[in-house]
Design a protein around this motif. Structure first.
Motif, PDB file in Angstrom:
ATOM      1  N   PHE A  43       1.820  -6.106   0.029  1.00  0.00           N
ATOM      2  CA  PHE A  43       1.635  -5.189   1.156  1.00  0.00           C
ATOM      3  C   PHE A  43       2.925  -4.403   1.417  1.00  0.00           C
ATOM      4  N   ARG A  44       4.043  -5.133   1.447  1.00  0.00           N
ATOM      5  CA  ARG A  44       5.337  -4.483   1.695  1.00  0.00           C
ATOM      6  C   ARG A  44       5.702  -3.548   0.557  1.00  0.00           C
ATOM      7  N   GLU A  45       5.448  -3.996  -0.665  1.00  0.00           N
ATOM      8  CA  GLU A  45       5.805  -3.154  -1.819  1.00  0.00           C
ATOM      9  C   GLU A  45       5.003  -1.866  -1.852  1.00  0.00           C
ATOM     10  N   SER A  46       3.699  -1.964  -1.560  1.00  0.00           N
ATOM     11  CA  SER A  46       2.881  -0.752  -1.603  1.00  0.00           C
ATOM     12  C   SER A  46       3.273   0.206  -0.471  1.00  0.00           C
ATOM     13  N   LEU A  47       3.694  -0.362   0.666  1.00  0.00           N
ATOM     14  CA  LEU A  47       4.181   0.500   1.753  1.00  0.00           C
ATOM     15  C   LEU A  47       5.470   1.208   1.358  1.00  0.00           C
TER      16      LEU A  47
ATOM     17  N   GLY B 177      -5.930   0.484  20.290  1.00  0.00           N
ATOM     18  CA  GLY B 177      -6.210  -0.717  19.496  1.00  0.00           C
ATOM     19  C   GLY B 177      -6.924  -0.386  18.197  1.00  0.00           C
ATOM     20  N   THR B 178      -7.895   0.506  18.283  1.00  0.00           N
ATOM     21  CA  THR B 178      -8.627   0.932  17.090  1.00  0.00           C
ATOM     22  C   THR B 178      -7.680   1.603  16.099  1.00  0.00           C
ATOM     23  N   THR B 179      -6.785   2.437  16.632  1.00  0.00           N
ATOM     24  CA  THR B 179      -5.821   3.138  15.777  1.00  0.00           C
ATOM     25  C   THR B 179      -4.962   2.137  15.011  1.00  0.00           C
ATOM     26  N   LYS B 180      -4.451   1.133  15.726  1.00  0.00           N
ATOM     27  CA  LYS B 180      -3.581   0.147  15.081  1.00  0.00           C
ATOM     28  C   LYS B 180      -4.331  -0.646  14.015  1.00  0.00           C
ATOM     29  N   SER B 181      -5.528  -1.107  14.373  1.00  0.00           N
ATOM     30  CA  SER B 181      -6.244  -1.939  13.399  1.00  0.00           C
ATOM     31  C   SER B 181      -6.697  -1.098  12.198  1.00  0.00           C
ATOM     32  N   ARG B 182      -6.989   0.173  12.442  1.00  0.00           N
ATOM     33  CA  ARG B 182      -7.408   1.022  11.330  1.00  0.00           C
ATOM     34  C   ARG B 182      -6.249   1.287  10.361  1.00  0.00           C
ATOM     35  N   ILE B 183      -5.042   1.439  10.921  1.00  0.00           N
ATOM     36  CA  ILE B 183      -3.885   1.674  10.055  1.00  0.00           C
ATOM     37  C   ILE B 183      -3.571   0.408   9.251  1.00  0.00           C
ATOM     38  N   ASN B 184      -3.662  -0.747   9.888  1.00  0.00           N
ATOM     39  CA  ASN B 184      -3.437  -1.995   9.143  1.00  0.00           C
ATOM     40  C   ASN B 184      -4.480  -2.142   8.031  1.00  0.00           C
ATOM     41  N   ARG B 185      -5.716  -1.851   8.364  1.00  0.00           N
ATOM     42  CA  ARG B 185      -6.816  -1.910   7.382  1.00  0.00           C
ATOM     43  C   ARG B 185      -6.535  -0.954   6.214  1.00  0.00           C
ATOM     44  N   ALA B 186      -6.093   0.274   6.555  1.00  0.00           N
ATOM     45  CA  ALA B 186      -5.800   1.274   5.526  1.00  0.00           C
ATOM     46  C   ALA B 186      -4.688   0.791   4.593  1.00  0.00           C
ATOM     47  N   ARG B 187      -3.679   0.147   5.168  1.00  0.00           N
ATOM     48  CA  ARG B 187      -2.573  -0.363   4.351  1.00  0.00           C
ATOM     49  C   ARG B 187      -3.043  -1.513   3.451  1.00  0.00           C
ATOM     50  N   LEU B 188      -3.934  -2.340   3.964  1.00  0.00           N
ATOM     51  CA  LEU B 188      -4.476  -3.430   3.137  1.00  0.00           C
ATOM     52  C   LEU B 188      -5.281  -2.858   1.967  1.00  0.00           C
ATOM     53  N   MET B 189      -6.029  -1.792   2.244  1.00  0.00           N
ATOM     54  CA  MET B 189      -6.807  -1.163   1.177  1.00  0.00           C
ATOM     55  C   MET B 189      -5.875  -0.535   0.144  1.00  0.00           C
ATOM     56  N   LEU B 190      -4.834   0.099   0.625  1.00  0.00           N
ATOM     57  CA  LEU B 190      -3.857   0.719  -0.274  1.00  0.00           C
ATOM     58  C   LEU B 190      -3.203  -0.341  -1.172  1.00  0.00           C
ATOM     59  N   ASP B 192      -4.486  -3.135  -2.170  1.00  0.00           N
ATOM     60  CA  ASP B 192      -5.432  -3.552  -3.211  1.00  0.00           C
ATOM     61  C   ASP B 192      -5.541  -2.510  -4.326  1.00  0.00           C
ATOM     62  N   LYS B 193      -5.472  -1.234  -3.932  1.00  0.00           N
ATOM     63  CA  LYS B 193      -5.582  -0.172  -4.932  1.00  0.00           C
ATOM     64  C   LYS B 193      -4.332  -0.062  -5.793  1.00  0.00           C
ATOM     65  N   LEU B 194      -3.185  -0.457  -5.228  1.00  0.00           N
ATOM     66  CA  LEU B 194      -1.939  -0.353  -5.984  1.00  0.00           C
ATOM     67  C   LEU B 194      -1.584  -1.659  -6.709  1.00  0.00           C
ATOM     68  N   ARG B 195      -2.422  -2.662  -6.573  1.00  0.00           N
ATOM     69  CA  ARG B 195      -2.119  -3.977  -7.134  1.00  0.00           C
ATOM     70  C   ARG B 195      -1.758  -3.921  -8.620  1.00  0.00           C
ATOM     71  N   SER B 196      -2.646  -3.295  -9.404  1.00  0.00           N
ATOM     72  CA  SER B 196      -2.402  -3.296 -10.856  1.00  0.00           C
ATOM     73  C   SER B 196      -1.145  -2.494 -11.201  1.00  0.00           C
ATOM     74  N   PHE B 197      -0.924  -1.404 -10.465  1.00  0.00           N
ATOM     75  CA  PHE B 197       0.279  -0.609 -10.736  1.00  0.00           C
ATOM     76  C   PHE B 197       1.530  -1.402 -10.428  1.00  0.00           C
ATOM     77  N   VAL B 198       1.566  -2.081  -9.280  1.00  0.00           N
ATOM     78  CA  VAL B 198       2.741  -2.845  -8.872  1.00  0.00           C
ATOM     79  C   VAL B 198       2.977  -4.015  -9.837  1.00  0.00           C
ATOM     80  N   GLU B 199       1.885  -4.695 -10.209  1.00  0.00           N
ATOM     81  CA  GLU B 199       2.037  -5.881 -11.052  1.00  0.00           C
ATOM     82  C   GLU B 199       2.417  -5.527 -12.485  1.00  0.00           C
ATOM     83  N   SER B 200       2.067  -4.283 -12.924  1.00  0.00           N
ATOM     84  CA  SER B 200       2.409  -3.905 -14.303  1.00  0.00           C
ATOM     85  C   SER B 200       3.813  -3.305 -14.402  1.00  0.00           C
ATOM     86  N   SER B 201       4.412  -2.962 -13.260  1.00  0.00           N
ATOM     87  CA  SER B 201       5.725  -2.321 -13.348  1.00  0.00           C
ATOM     88  C   SER B 201       6.844  -3.230 -12.843  1.00  0.00           C
TER      89      SER B 201
END
Ligand SMILES: [Zn+2]
Lengths: 204, 201
Positions: A43-47, B177-190, B192-201
């Motif tokens: 999470f921190r890294e992607s941020l 409250g909705t704004t905060k939880s939506r931003i946290n949700r968006a970061r969690l989704m991001l 997950d989408k960057l997982r393979s990129f981060v793990e391969s580099s």
């Protein structure tokens, strides 16, 4: 605290938005939970990656294009005919205006006559002479009535009526509403109700 | 802390047109970046940023001054223009994320020799790093562009435009409250989408 709850607090923990108790609970979950620790690190890294996105520079045309658009927005839109006539001078302008007026009159006459020849969708009852004297009307009134009319009728041009004072146009009333659903263009026609000979309360 | 843009807007309302010029210059880069990252397309971004400024100029009399009002107002107008653009684009077809990658000096056919020949002395801009940087930017922009609009918008406002949660909730007309939880949700989704990129580099 379970993993799902911990995940919900990732941002708040990072941004120091949790109170002391919540921080304690969060850390108490993370230290034994390997999965959450891994996810939080990711999470921190992607941020960090997000924050490192380079800034997009503006193209060199941006400024001038914006100035043009802002200048346009400041100027009131000029009507088409003024834009055409503005560069012309004196007699040319006068002559063109004359021609334009003539064209409008000719077109108006043509459309008006065509409307008289074939009124397609209007149901017209020619009122007998006697019925024009409405016994209980209160006086002379001019009413705007919504009616169905063919598109060609010069609806808001009482001038064209003036050109044909002898025409039967004034006898074409009352105009009854057609029974079909009102699909055609709605226009306004001037309807004159003749005044009565019946005694009035001094209204006239 | 008094908001300079807000002060400038008040001057504009009193007829000082030059104050608006200053507002434009202070905000044009963030605004174009916001729109480009949101749409994934820098060409449309400039056009829409200009449109945003023109709209703001036209309704300048309706602006109500106040703390942090300016940025919320600007991003509110820009967000609506962007949403319309996406809706129109949805009817025309998809767009390409590749367009957004910031590569001003070198075309797609550049060889490694070209990159070395044009490489500046700055270490961070040398060819290896430049290719890496380009790849990274592409991965992140793709991940952003894949997020649903309702998550992408607050994420960009928070993490790229650096607005406060309060400003974002005002911009998007959402409860805090909705704004905060939506931003946290968006970061969690991001994440997950960057997982393979981060793990391969
Ligand atoms: Zn856990």
């Amino acid at each position: 605290m379970n993993c799902l709850k911990a995940e919900e607090q990732f941002s708040a923990y990072l941004e120091d938005e949790l109170d002391y108790q919540a921080v304690k609970a969060f850390e108490a979950h993370l230290s034994p939970c390997e999965s959450c620790r891994r996810e939080f690190a990711l999470f921190r890294e992607s941020l960090d990656l997000l924050h490192q996105l380079p800034q997009i520079e503006l193209s060199t045309e941006f400024d001038i294009a914006l100035q043009v658009r802002l200048a346009d927005a400041q100027v009131e839109p000029i009507p088409f005919w003024q834009r055409v006539l503005r560069p012309l001078h004196g007699q040319t302008r006068l002559a063109l205006s004359g021609i334009a007026v003539l064209l409008v009159m000719v077109a108006g006459t043509y459309l008006y006559q065509r409307a008289l020849v074939k009124p397609k969708s209007v149901e017209i009852t020619v009122a007998p002479e006697t019925s024009r004297r409405v016994p209980f009307a209160e006086g002379r009134r001019v009413q705007w009535r919504r009616q169905q009319f063919p598109l060609a009728v010069p609806s808001r041009e009482p001038q064209s009526l003036v050109n044909f004072p002898e025409s039967s146009a004034f006898d074409l009333q009352p105009v009854r509403r057609s029974q079909q659903p009102q699909r055609l263009e709605q226009n306004y026609i001037l309807q004159t109700i003749n005044y009565t000979e019946a005694p009035t309360g001094g209204g006239l | 802390m008094p908001d300079l843009d807000d002060e400038l807007m008040k001057q504009c309302q009193q007829g000082d047109i030059e104050a608006f010029d200053l507002i434009v210059r202070r905000n044009q880069v963030p605004l174009v970046n916001f729109i480009a990252r949101f749409l994934g397309n820098p060409d449309a971004a400039e056009d829409l940023a200009q449109e945003t400024f023109v709209r703001m100029f036209k309704v300048i009399k309706r602006y109500k001054s106040g703390a942090a009002k300016f940025s919320t107002w600007m991003y509110h107008i820009a967000s609506n223009l962007c949403k319309n653009e996406l809706r129109n684009r949805g009817r025309r077809g998809r767009f390409f994320v590749d367009n957004v990658i910031t590569e001003p000096s070198l075309g797609p056919e550049s060889t490694k020799e070209d990159l070395i020949a044009t490489a500046p002395a700055d270490v961070s801009l040398q060819p290896g790093n430049q290719l890496e940087r380009k790849e990274r930017e592409h991965a992140v922009q793709s991940a952003i562009s894949e997020l649903p609009e309702r998550y992408r918008l607050p994420l960009i406002l928070r993490d790229l435009q650096e607005l406060s949660y309060e400003e974002i909730s005002e911009t998007l007309i959402l409860p805090l409250g909705t704004t905060k939880s939506r931003i946290n949700r968006a970061r969690l989704m991001l994440k997950d989408k960057l997982r393979s990129f981060v793990e391969s580099s």
